[in-house]
Design a protein around this motif. Structure first.
Motif, PDB file in Angstrom:
ATOM      1  N   SER A 128       1.787   1.691  -3.443  1.00  0.00           N
ATOM      2  CA  SER A 128       0.879   1.732  -4.509  1.00  0.00           C
ATOM      3  C   SER A 128       1.113   0.776  -5.501  1.00  0.00           C
ATOM      4  O   SER A 128       1.005   0.767  -6.583  1.00  0.00           O
ATOM      5  CB  SER A 128       0.818   3.020  -5.226  1.00  0.00           C
TER       6      SER A 128
ATOM      7  N   VAL B 234       8.796   5.952  -2.888  1.00  0.00           N
ATOM      8  CA  VAL B 234       8.315   6.829  -1.888  1.00  0.00           C
ATOM      9  C   VAL B 234       8.472   8.251  -2.556  1.00  0.00           C
ATOM     10  O   VAL B 234       9.598   8.700  -2.877  1.00  0.00           O
ATOM     11  CB  VAL B 234       9.020   6.658  -0.548  1.00  0.00           C
TER      12      VAL B 234
ATOM     13  N   SER C 175       2.293   6.673  -4.272  1.00  0.00           N
ATOM     14  CA  SER C 175       2.841   6.315  -3.132  1.00  0.00           C
ATOM     15  C   SER C 175       2.320   7.150  -1.685  1.00  0.00           C
ATOM     16  O   SER C 175       1.926   8.357  -2.003  1.00  0.00           O
ATOM     17  CB  SER C 175       4.157   6.280  -3.221  1.00  0.00           C
ATOM     18  N   ASP C 176       3.091   6.621  -0.629  1.00  0.00           N
ATOM     19  CA  ASP C 176       2.512   7.324   0.385  1.00  0.00           C
ATOM     20  C   ASP C 176       3.845   8.470   0.617  1.00  0.00           C
ATOM     21  O   ASP C 176       4.811   7.918   1.317  1.00  0.00           O
ATOM     22  CB  ASP C 176       2.370   6.249   1.932  1.00  0.00           C
TER      23      ASP C 176
ATOM     24  N   THR D  83       4.259  10.496   2.910  1.00  0.00           N
ATOM     25  CA  THR D  83       4.696  10.625   4.422  1.00  0.00           C
ATOM     26  C   THR D  83       5.592   9.764   4.839  1.00  0.00           C
ATOM     27  O   THR D  83       6.317   9.670   5.862  1.00  0.00           O
ATOM     28  CB  THR D  83       3.482  10.389   5.235  1.00  0.00           C
TER      29      THR D  83
ATOM     30  N   THR E 146       0.775  -1.181  -0.067  1.00  0.00           N
ATOM     31  CA  THR E 146       0.074   0.071  -0.098  1.00  0.00           C
ATOM     32  C   THR E 146       0.857   1.185   0.083  1.00  0.00           C
ATOM     33  O   THR E 146       0.581   2.099  -0.783  1.00  0.00           O
ATOM     34  CB  THR E 146      -0.931  -0.009   1.120  1.00  0.00           C
ATOM     35  N   ARG E 147       1.934   1.067   0.668  1.00  0.00           N
ATOM     36  CA  ARG E 147       2.806   2.255   0.799  1.00  0.00           C
ATOM     37  C   ARG E 147       3.223   2.586  -0.660  1.00  0.00           C
ATOM     38  O   ARG E 147       3.638   3.961  -0.810  1.00  0.00           O
ATOM     39  CB  ARG E 147       3.999   2.035   2.021  1.00  0.00           C
TER      40      ARG E 147
END
Length: 266
Positions: free
Chosen positions: A8, A53, A58-59, A61, A5-6
Motif C-alpha cells: 500500500s 505486511v 497491505s495485502d 495474504t 501495491t502489496r
C-alpha cells in the motif's frame, strides 16, 4: 507496481528527480503514524509511505510464515520495494522495530541508501550481561503470553504505557486503535519476531551514515540502548530529544522534524 501495491505504498511531495525519503512504521502501527511528520518533508523530498505486511492497507495474504519469522524477511520486503520504486539512494526513516529492519536492509544493499534515521531503535529488548535492553526475559515471556491470550486486552493495556504521556490520553487511545487495526494473528507472530530478536551483532555490517534519535524517557528503548546503537554503528550521530514515550512521531512531531531537518540539511 506489484510490490508497491502489496505494501500500500504512496508517493507524494517533490517532483520526480528529487531525493526520496521513505518512512517505515513500528510494530502494531501503519503508515498513518507518520501523518504529523512526513508532510514536513514534501517540499524537498519524494515522500514514500508504506505498510508492512499485515498492517494498514497491505495485502495480508502476502504474509509468509517462514520469510517473516525473522526481521530479515521484513528487510527483504523493504529492499524489494525500493528496487521496484527505483528512486535512487533514499533516506530511510525507521521507527522502533523498523529501525532494526532499516539497518538490516542497509547492510544487505548499501547502494539503495543515502542515510538512515533510526527513531527509538532497539536491537535487543532483553537485558544481557553489560547490556540493558529494557526488559528481563521473564517480562518478555509474560508480555507475549498475555498477547496470545487476549490481544485486544493487551493492546488496551500496553498502548498507553508504550506511548507515555499519561496527561494526553488521546495519544494512548490512538495507539490502541492502531494495534486493534492490525491483523491479530500476524501481530502476535510479529511481536515474537520483534521482541525475541537479537540484532546487536548486525550493527557492525552497516556503513550507511545514520542518525539515532532517542527520547529522554522511553520504556521500550531506554536511553542506554540509544547510546549502545550509536556506539556500535559506524558513522552514526546521536540526538537526544526532549520527549517522553516511544512514539515521538505522534507525541513530539515538532521536535522530531527539527532534529531530522538539522541532520538532513546539507
Amino acid at each position: 507496481m506489484i510490490v508497491a501495491t502489496r505494501h500500500s505504498a504512496r508517493i507524494s511531495g517533490a517532483p520526480e528527480g528529487a531525493p526520496a525519503i521513505v518512512f517505515a512504521h513500528g510494530f502494531g502501527c501503519d503508515q498513518s503514524m507518520w501523518r504529523l511528520v512526513a508532510p514536513a518533508f514534501e517540499s524537498d523530498f519524494r515522500v514514500v509511505l508504506f505498510d508492512h505486511v499485515g498492517a494498514g492497507g497491505s495485502d495480508a495474504t502476502a504474509y509468509d510464515l517462514d520469510r517473516h519469522a525473522s526481521l530479515d524477511g521484513y528487510a527483504d520486503d523493504v529492499v524489494e520495494l525500493l528496487d521496484e520504486l527505483a528512486l535512487g539512494p533514499v533516506v530511510l526513516v525507521g521507527h522502533s522495530v523498523s529501525a532494526t529492519i532499516a539497518t538490516l536492509a542497509a547492510a544487505r544493499r548499501p547502494e539503495l541508501f543515502d542515510r538512515l534515521v533510526l527513531v527509538g531503535p532497539n536491537p535487543r529488548y532483553i537485558d544481557d550481561d553489560g547490556y540493558r535492553g529494557g526488559f528481563a526475559a521473564h517480562e518478555i515471556d509474560e508480555l507475549l503470553d498475555t498477547m496470545d491470550a487476549n490481544y485486544l486486552g493487551w493492546s488496551a493495556a500496553m498502548a498507553p504505557v508504550i506511548m507515555g504521556n499519561p496527561d494526553r490520553p488521546a495519544l494512548g487511545e490512538e495507539l490502541t486503535n492502531a494495534f486493534c487495526r492490525t491483523d491479530p494473528a500476524i501481530a502476535k507472530r510479529f511481536a515474537r519476531t520483534t521482541f525475541l530478536s537479537d540484532n546487536r551483532a548486525d550493527l557492525a555490517a552497516v556503513r550507511t551514515p545514520s542518525l539515532v534519535v532517542q527520547c529522554r524517557e522511553d520504556v521500550i528503548a531506554p536511553v542506554e540502548v540509544g547510546r549502545y546503537v550509536h556506539a556500535n554503528l559506524a558513522g552514526s550521530e546521536l540526538a537526544l530529544i526532549d520527549a517522553v514515550g516511544h512514539c515521538p512521531n505522534l507525541s513530539a512531531p515538532g521536535a522530531l522534524i527539527a532534529t531530522m531537518r538539522e541532520y538532513l540539511t546539507p
